[in-house]
Design a protein around this motif. Structure first.
Motif, PDB file in Angstrom:
ATOM      1  N   THR A 224       0.833  -1.200   0.000  1.00  0.00           N
ATOM      2  CA  THR A 224       0.000   0.000   0.000  1.00  0.00           C
ATOM      3  C   THR A 224       0.872   1.257   0.000  1.00  0.00           C
ATOM      4  O   THR A 224       2.096   1.194   0.141  1.00  0.00           O
ATOM      5  CB  THR A 224      -0.905   0.029   1.236  1.00  0.00           C
ATOM      6  OG1 THR A 224      -0.075   0.241   2.399  1.00  0.00           O
ATOM      7  CG2 THR A 224      -1.679  -1.274   1.399  1.00  0.00           C
ATOM      8  N   ARG A 225       0.231   2.394  -0.109  1.00  0.00           N
ATOM      9  CA  ARG A 225       0.955   3.660  -0.068  1.00  0.00           C
ATOM     10  C   ARG A 225       1.615   3.862   1.293  1.00  0.00           C
ATOM     11  O   ARG A 225       2.571   4.616   1.420  1.00  0.00           O
ATOM     12  CB  ARG A 225       0.027   4.816  -0.385  1.00  0.00           C
ATOM     13  CG  ARG A 225      -1.138   4.936   0.558  1.00  0.00           C
ATOM     14  CD  ARG A 225      -2.079   6.084   0.214  1.00  0.00           C
ATOM     15  NE  ARG A 225      -1.450   7.383   0.413  1.00  0.00           N
ATOM     16  CZ  ARG A 225      -2.101   8.525   0.346  1.00  0.00           C
ATOM     17  NH1 ARG A 225      -3.385   8.542   0.085  1.00  0.00           N
ATOM     18  NH2 ARG A 225      -1.462   9.672   0.524  1.00  0.00           N
ATOM     19  N   TYR A 226       1.106   3.157   2.305  1.00  0.00           N
ATOM     20  CA  TYR A 226       1.649   3.290   3.650  1.00  0.00           C
ATOM     21  C   TYR A 226       2.725   2.246   3.954  1.00  0.00           C
ATOM     22  O   TYR A 226       3.281   2.235   5.048  1.00  0.00           O
ATOM     23  CB  TYR A 226       0.516   3.169   4.667  1.00  0.00           C
ATOM     24  CG  TYR A 226      -0.581   4.162   4.418  1.00  0.00           C
ATOM     25  CD1 TYR A 226      -1.829   3.744   3.955  1.00  0.00           C
ATOM     26  CD2 TYR A 226      -0.379   5.530   4.616  1.00  0.00           C
ATOM     27  CE1 TYR A 226      -2.843   4.652   3.711  1.00  0.00           C
ATOM     28  CE2 TYR A 226      -1.387   6.443   4.379  1.00  0.00           C
ATOM     29  CZ  TYR A 226      -2.617   6.003   3.916  1.00  0.00           C
ATOM     30  OH  TYR A 226      -3.619   6.904   3.667  1.00  0.00           O
TER      31      TYR A 226
ATOM     32  N   ASN B 117       2.208  -1.137   3.887  1.00  0.00           N
ATOM     33  CA  ASN B 117       1.675  -2.439   4.310  1.00  0.00           C
ATOM     34  C   ASN B 117       1.730  -3.407   3.137  1.00  0.00           C
ATOM     35  O   ASN B 117       1.442  -3.041   2.006  1.00  0.00           O
ATOM     36  CB  ASN B 117       0.239  -2.288   4.794  1.00  0.00           C
ATOM     37  CG  ASN B 117       0.144  -1.363   5.988  1.00  0.00           C
ATOM     38  OD1 ASN B 117       0.912  -1.475   6.933  1.00  0.00           O
ATOM     39  ND2 ASN B 117      -0.788  -0.434   5.948  1.00  0.00           N
TER      40      ASN B 117
END
Length: 117
Positions: free
Chosen positions: A52-54, A56
């Motif tokens: 993900t963008r984060y 994860n």
């Protein structure tokens, strides 16, 4: 418009390693999820790994413990480190970019990975 360019595929013996890279153009890379999919002859395309963008990550059960996905937002690049490769990993590998890992908006052209002795 976003362009994704994969590199790093090739022929490797069973048990070997490869590192795939996918470079993205444009300015939205850091705001999107990235994925690596693969498609073997006669089979449908499947998700191998996503990030993900984060930061994860998730993985297909078949590659857990062997593959690792990572991203470098400063370089607009996502990587797939593949270790302990098996013949069944042979496929064309595609990177994707999208709002979510399983909602790709853009695809790369694919890079062939062949695992054979």
């Amino acid at each position: 418009q976003v362009q994704l360019v994969e590199s790093g595929g090739g022929l490797v013996q069973p048990g070997g390693s490869l590192r795939l890279s996918c470079a993205a153009s444009g300015s939205i890379f850091s705001t999107r999820a990235m994925g690596w999919y693969r498609q073997a002859p006669g089979k449908s395309r499947e998700l191998v790994a996503g990030i993900t963008r984060y930061g994860n990550t998730n993985y297909a059960d078949s590659v857990k413990g062997r593959f690792a996905i990572s991203r470098d937002n400063a370089k607009n690049t996502v990587y797939l480190q593949m270790n302990n490769l098996k013949p069944e990993d042979t496929a064309v590998y595609y990177c994707s970019l999208g709002l979510a890992i399983n909602r790709p908006e853009y695809w790369g052209q694919g890079t062939q990975v062949t695992v054979s002795s």
